[in-house]
Design an enzyme around this catalytic site. Structure first.
Site, PDB file in Angstrom:
ATOM      1  N   HIS A   1       9.071   9.948 -10.296  1.00  0.00           N
ATOM      2  CA  HIS A   1       9.825   9.056 -11.182  1.00  0.00           C
ATOM      3  C   HIS A   1      10.775   9.846 -12.083  1.00  0.00           C
ATOM      4  CE1 HIS A   1       7.416   6.038  -9.424  1.00  0.00           C
ATOM      5  NE2 HIS A   1       6.364   6.157 -10.202  1.00  0.00           N
TER       6      HIS A   1
ATOM      7  N   LEU B   1       0.846  -1.196   0.000  1.00  0.00           N
ATOM      8  CA  LEU B   1       0.000   0.000   0.000  1.00  0.00           C
ATOM      9  C   LEU B   1       0.872   1.233   0.000  1.00  0.00           C
ATOM     10  CD1 LEU B   1      -2.902  -0.369   2.632  1.00  0.00           C
ATOM     11  CD2 LEU B   1      -3.077  -0.463   0.147  1.00  0.00           C
ATOM     12  N   SER B   2       0.403   2.291  -0.616  1.00  0.00           N
ATOM     13  CA  SER B   2       1.015   3.591  -0.370  1.00  0.00           C
ATOM     14  C   SER B   2       0.690   3.969   1.080  1.00  0.00           C
ATOM     15  CB  SER B   2       0.447   4.640  -1.321  1.00  0.00           C
ATOM     16  OG  SER B   2      -0.902   4.925  -0.997  1.00  0.00           O
TER      17      SER B   2
END
Length: 275
Positions: free
Chosen positions: A148, A56-57
Site C-alpha cells: 500500500h 480471497l487472496s
C-alpha cells in the site's frame, strides 16, 4: 436461491459488486447476502467453508483449491504494484534467509511472493501493515514486507529496499501479479457455479461501463476517503483482468500455483483451478 457473498469494504470490491446487489443487472434468479469484512477475516471464514462466494487472496485460495473454484470475472491482477522487502541496511540473500521478517498477514499475496523468492526465510511475524516500517526502524525485526502507501514512504525514513517482489515476479514469469480473486464453493451445483460467474461478469461490466453508478455504495464504506483517491484505488485494481481474466490472466494464476507447488509453498494438487 440466496448465496452468501463475502467481500471487503475496499473501493475496488464495492465497485464491482454494486450492480448485482442492487438489481442493476440480471442475476438469473440468484440473490446475495453480503458479508463485508477485511480480506484476512474473509480468508479465515473461507477456511471454515462458511461462505458460498468470497473474495480471497490468491495465497489463501492456494490452500483451498479442493473446496473453492475461481471465477473468471472479479479478479485483481496488477503490474508494478508488488510488495517491497525493506530493511535498515542492505542484506545478502543468505542474511535474508535467516532474518526475522515482519509480514502484513500470513495469507497475503505479499507473503506468498516472499515465500517464492526466499523459501528458506521462515522466521516471520505477522503484523498490521502500517506498523511494519516502525518495527524495522526500532529493530524488533530485521526486515519488513511493505504494501500500500508504505511503498512510497520507506525511503523518507532512511530505510533501504532489499527487493521489489513485484519486479521479481514479473521478471521471472513475464506475467501480472495475481493479487485477489473471487471464488465459489465447489459443493454448489455446477450450473449454479457457472450462473454466479455470468452474473458477476455482468456486474463488473456494468461498473466499468458506468463508473459513476456504484459511487454511493462505494462511498458508504469509504467515507473518509476523498473521491479522487477512491477512484484512483479502483483504477489501480479494477481493469480488463477484472472483467475477464482472459488467457494471460489465467496463465498468471496457473503459473503462480505451479511455481508455489514446486517450491513447497502450497499443497500439490491436480484440482482444476477455474469454474
Amino acid at each position: 436461491m440466496q448465496l452468501s457473498l463475502g467481500f471487503s469494504p475496499c473501493p475496488n470490491d464495492t465497485f464491482i459488486f454494486d450492480a448485482l446487489l442492487h438489481g442493476k443487472v440480471d442475476t438469473e434468479g440468484l440473490s446475495f447476502q453480503p458479508v463485508i469484512e477485511d480480506v484476512e477475516a474473509l480468508n479465515e471464514m473461507a477456511f471454515r467453508h462458511e461462505l458460498h462466494i468470497t473474495k480471497l487472496s490468491y495465497h489463501a485460495f492456494a490452500h483451498l483449491l479442493p473446496h473453492y473454484a475461481l471465477l473468471h470475472a472479479g479478479s485483481a491482477l496488477g503490474e508494478k504494484v508488488g510488495p517491497l522487502l525493506i530493511a535498515k541496511k542492505p542484506l545478502t540473500p543468505d542474511e535474508i534467509d535467516t532474518a526475522h521478517i515482519a509480514i502484513p498477514g500470513q495469507y497475503t499475496t505479499a507473503n506468498f511472493l516472499l515465500s517464492l523468492a526466499f523459501p528458506k526465510a521462515q522466521q516471520r511475524t505477522a503484523m498490521l501493515f502500517s506498523d511494519i516500517e516502525n518495527a524495522v526502524l526500532q529493530g524488533s525485526v530485521d526486515a519488513g514486507l511493505i504494501i500500500h502507501e508504505n511503498r512510497f514512504t520507506y525511503q523518507d525514513k532512511g530505510l533501504v529496499k532489499l527487493m521489489d517482489l513485484g519486479d521479481y515476479w514479473e521478471e521471472t514469469s513475464g506475467l501480472p501479479i495475481p493479487l485477489g480473486g473471487i471464488v465459489v464453493r465447489r459443493d454448489l451445483p455446477e450450473a449454479v457455479q457457472h450462473k454466479v460467474d455470468r452474473v458477476l461478469a455482468r456486474s463488473v461490466a456494468y461498473a466499468l461501463d458506468h463508473p459513476d453508478a456504484p459511487r454511493d455504495f462505494v462511498r458508504q464504506y469509504a467515507q473518509e476517503m476523498e473521491e479522487a483517491v477512491m477512484y484512483k484505488h479502483i483504477n489501480l485494481y479494477v481493469n480488463h483482468y477484472t472483467r475477464d481474466l482472459g488467457e494471460r490472466g489465467r496463465a498468471a494464476v496457473q503459473h503462480l500455483f505451479k511455481v508455489a507447488m514446486k517450491k513447497g509453498v502450497m499443497p500439490v494438487s491436480d484440482t482444476p483451478v477455474f469454474v
